[in-house]
Design an enzyme around this catalytic site. Structure first.
Site, mmCIF file in Angstrom:
data_model
loop_
_atom_site.group_PDB
_atom_site.id
_atom_site.type_symbol
_atom_site.label_atom_id
_atom_site.label_comp_id
_atom_site.label_asym_id
_atom_site.label_seq_id
_atom_site.Cartn_x
_atom_site.Cartn_y
_atom_site.Cartn_z
ATOM 1 N N GLY A 13 -6.504 -4.185 -3.262
ATOM 2 C CA GLY A 13 -5.221 -3.481 -3.166
ATOM 3 C C GLY A 13 -4.405 -3.627 -4.441
ATOM 4 O O GLY A 13 -3.866 -2.648 -4.972
ATOM 5 N N ASP A 32 1.745 -6.390 2.867
ATOM 6 C CA ASP A 32 0.761 -7.391 3.275
ATOM 7 C C ASP A 32 1.412 -8.284 4.333
ATOM 8 O O ASP A 32 2.637 -8.375 4.423
ATOM 9 C CB ASP A 32 0.351 -8.234 2.044
ATOM 10 N N ARG A 81 -16.381 -9.827 1.731
ATOM 11 C CA ARG A 81 -17.680 -10.515 1.881
ATOM 12 C C ARG A 81 -17.773 -11.796 1.072
ATOM 13 O O ARG A 81 -17.219 -11.895 0.004
ATOM 14 C CB ARG A 81 -18.801 -9.590 1.382
ATOM 15 N N ARG A 87 -21.740 -6.101 4.740
ATOM 16 C CA ARG A 87 -20.439 -5.514 5.079
ATOM 17 C C ARG A 87 -20.255 -5.500 6.597
ATOM 18 O O ARG A 87 -19.151 -5.636 7.099
ATOM 19 C CB ARG A 87 -20.345 -4.097 4.513
ATOM 20 N N VAL A 117 -10.336 1.652 3.050
ATOM 21 C CA VAL A 117 -11.211 0.952 2.097
ATOM 22 C C VAL A 117 -11.865 -0.271 2.753
ATOM 23 O O VAL A 117 -12.936 -0.713 2.352
ATOM 24 C CB VAL A 117 -10.407 0.517 0.847
ATOM 25 N N ASN A 119 -13.968 -2.809 4.775
ATOM 26 C CA ASN A 119 -15.365 -2.744 5.218
ATOM 27 C C ASN A 119 -15.573 -3.362 6.609
ATOM 28 O O ASN A 119 -14.794 -4.202 7.015
ATOM 29 C CB ASN A 119 -16.248 -3.497 4.207
ATOM 30 N N ARG A 150 -21.655 3.044 -9.482
ATOM 31 C CA ARG A 150 -22.686 2.015 -9.688
ATOM 32 C C ARG A 150 -24.022 2.654 -10.079
ATOM 33 O O ARG A 150 -24.762 2.099 -10.896
ATOM 34 C CB ARG A 150 -22.823 1.156 -8.420
ATOM 35 N N HIS A 174 -22.056 3.582 3.490
ATOM 36 C CA HIS A 174 -21.600 2.666 2.433
ATOM 37 C C HIS A 174 -22.148 1.279 2.778
ATOM 38 O O HIS A 174 -21.448 0.398 3.244
ATOM 39 C CB HIS A 174 -20.074 2.651 2.382
HETATM 40 N N1 APR Z 1 -1.839 -6.414 7.360
HETATM 41 C C1 APR Z 1 -1.685 -6.368 6.017
HETATM 42 N N2 APR Z 1 -2.442 -7.098 5.187
HETATM 43 C C2 APR Z 1 -3.371 -7.884 5.722
HETATM 44 C C3 APR Z 1 -3.583 -7.976 7.117
HETATM 45 C C4 APR Z 1 -2.761 -7.183 7.951
HETATM 46 N N3 APR Z 1 -2.898 -7.204 9.279
HETATM 47 N N4 APR Z 1 -4.602 -8.851 7.333
HETATM 48 C C5 APR Z 1 -5.011 -9.281 6.135
HETATM 49 N N5 APR Z 1 -4.286 -8.706 5.156
HETATM 50 C C6 APR Z 1 -4.364 -8.888 3.728
HETATM 51 C C7 APR Z 1 -4.587 -10.341 3.305
HETATM 52 O O1 APR Z 1 -3.384 -11.097 3.422
HETATM 53 C C8 APR Z 1 -5.054 -10.181 1.878
HETATM 54 O O2 APR Z 1 -3.987 -10.231 0.957
HETATM 55 O O3 APR Z 1 -5.478 -8.216 3.172
HETATM 56 C C9 APR Z 1 -5.683 -8.775 1.865
HETATM 57 C C10 APR Z 1 -7.183 -8.771 1.585
HETATM 58 O O4 APR Z 1 -7.352 -9.200 0.283
HETATM 59 P P1 APR Z 1 -8.640 -10.010 -0.223
HETATM 60 O O5 APR Z 1 -8.908 -11.133 0.713
HETATM 61 O O6 APR Z 1 -8.439 -10.293 -1.678
HETATM 62 O O7 APR Z 1 -9.839 -8.968 -0.013
HETATM 63 P P2 APR Z 1 -10.239 -7.760 -0.994
HETATM 64 O O8 APR Z 1 -11.258 -8.216 -1.961
HETATM 65 O O9 APR Z 1 -9.014 -7.097 -1.488
HETATM 66 O O10 APR Z 1 -11.001 -6.792 0.046
HETATM 67 C C11 APR Z 1 -10.271 -6.150 1.074
HETATM 68 O O11 APR Z 1 -11.577 -4.154 0.993
HETATM 69 O O12 APR Z 1 -13.470 -3.587 -0.219
HETATM 70 C C12 APR Z 1 -12.987 -4.050 1.011
HETATM 71 O O13 APR Z 1 -14.794 -5.449 1.831
HETATM 72 C C13 APR Z 1 -13.489 -5.445 1.321
HETATM 73 O O14 APR Z 1 -12.812 -5.443 3.620
HETATM 74 C C14 APR Z 1 -12.485 -5.897 2.329
HETATM 75 C C15 APR Z 1 -11.186 -5.226 1.843
#
Ligand code: APR
Length: 308
Positions: A13, A32, A81, A87, A117, A119, A150, A174
């Site tokens: 994000g 978030d 992941r 996924r 987005v 997964n 990719r 995907h």
């Molecule tokens: N509402 C808002 N934000 C949330 C919620 C929610 N209910 N639950 C979790 N989050 C937030 C987390 O606090 C975190 O900041 O989602 C964010 C996820 O960030 P990361 O853990 O860094 O994961 P990221 O690598 O960004 O991947 C997010 O995208 O590509 C896909 O597979 C990936 O499912 C995953 C997603």
């Protein structure tokens, strides 16, 4: 100035927000559940604004009221992941998160175009569609742009050519069921099937399909975010700019390619209304069969949704 909300201020994000802001595409609202995280990242990007001299604003919030009347809502909330996970392993946790997010985001921005987005992408996009009731043209997923990037990378590495000269097509699920279209993947208009032998084509396809897992294996703490963030920005640019560009998007297929009522990556024309058209390439029998088999793999994943 258009307004884009990004739900989930994590790696994907925040990277998308950074690229959207750097390209001056729209004001960005990061939302978030984690208190301080979206505000902190937004403030950091506003500091960057003075370096890069973009004019859009980035704000962070825990309150959907601040996302009101967004033109595009991107949903990246959920867990990512770790090594050894597919996924599909994310399904249980992320389905709960998607359910809680989509309603709140929709209430604040009933007319937005939604880009999922989280997964497993095909299942999460379907879930968002079913839960929200948003018309199919206004709800899609980001997967195919990344997968095609990719494949393009693999072709560039193999042939030593420039990304600007490559048009690459990866479609279908995907995930492991992904389908590459070598015949439609070209370098300066020439299909890669004429530029490399079968073995090299197969190696490029493998590199594409395994690309996400390769990154996860190296990072060990999460999954890819630079290429996913850039892919989100590319879709947002096409939607806000009403460009009518055709790219691989997880869109609602309704009869095209002989596939009924299914979200999966297919060539899709994007514009201000979202999905304008699913474009049907002239596939041969083997290509069509592979795409339909990929659709069946998505349907198998959807069956798990019913148990949650
Ligand atoms: N509402 C808002 N934000 C949330 C919620 C929610 N209910 N639950 C979790 N989050 C937030 C987390 O606090 C975190 O900041 O989602 C964010 C996820 O960030 P990361 O853990 O860094 O994961 P990221 O690598 O960004 O991947 C997010 O995208 O590509 C896909 O597979 C990936 O499912 C995953 C997603």
């Amino acid at each position: 100035m258009p307004k884009v909300t990004i739900v989930g201020a994590g790696n994907v994000g925040a990277t998308a927000a950074h690229i959207i802001a750097s390209k001056n595409l729209a004001d960005v609202v990061l939302v978030d559940v984690a208190e301080g995280l979206p505000q902190g990242k937004a403030l950091d990007m506003m500091h960057m604004r003075s370096v890069e001299k973009f004019t859009v604003r980035v704000t962070g919030t825990n309150d959907y009221a601040d996302t009101r009347d967004s033109d595009v809502v991107v949903i990246t909330a959920g867990i990512a992941r770790k090594p050894g996970m597919t996924r599909e392993d994310l399904l249980g946790v992320n389905a709960g998160i998607m359910r809680s997010v989509i309603g709140a985001a929709l209430e604040a921005s009933p007319d937005a175009v939604f880009v999922c987005v989280t997964n497993p992408l095909d299942v999460m996009t379907t879930l968002a569609y079913r839960e929200s009731g948003v018309p199919a043209n206004r709800l899609m997923g980001m997967g195919g742009v990344l997968d095609s990037a990719r494949l393009s990378f693999a072709v560039c590495e193999q042939l030593g050519c420039e990304p600007a000269d490559v048009e690459a097509w990866a479609v279908g699920a995907h995930g492991e069921g992904m389908v590459c279209w070598p015949r439609f993947t070209t370098v300066k208009g020439t299909p890669i099937t004429e530029l490399m032998d079968e073995e090299a084509v197969a190696a490029c396809v493998q590199r594409c399909v395994k690309g996400g897992a390769e990154v996860v294996g190296l990072l060990k703490t999460g999954s890819a975010y630079y290429a996913p963030g850039a892919s989100i920005a590319k879709m947002v640019e096409a939607i806000l700019g009403d460009t009518h560009e055709v790219m691989s998007v997880c869109a609602h297929i309704d009869g095209q390619y002989g596939i009924e009522d299914l979200y999966m990556n297919v060539p899709t024309r994007l514009g201000r209304s979202g999905v304008e058209e699913i474009v049907e390439f002239d596939l041969d029998a083997a290509e069509l069969a592979a795409l339909q088999a990929s659709a069946e793999s998505v349907r198998a994943g959807l069956a798990n949704l019913a148990d949650l």
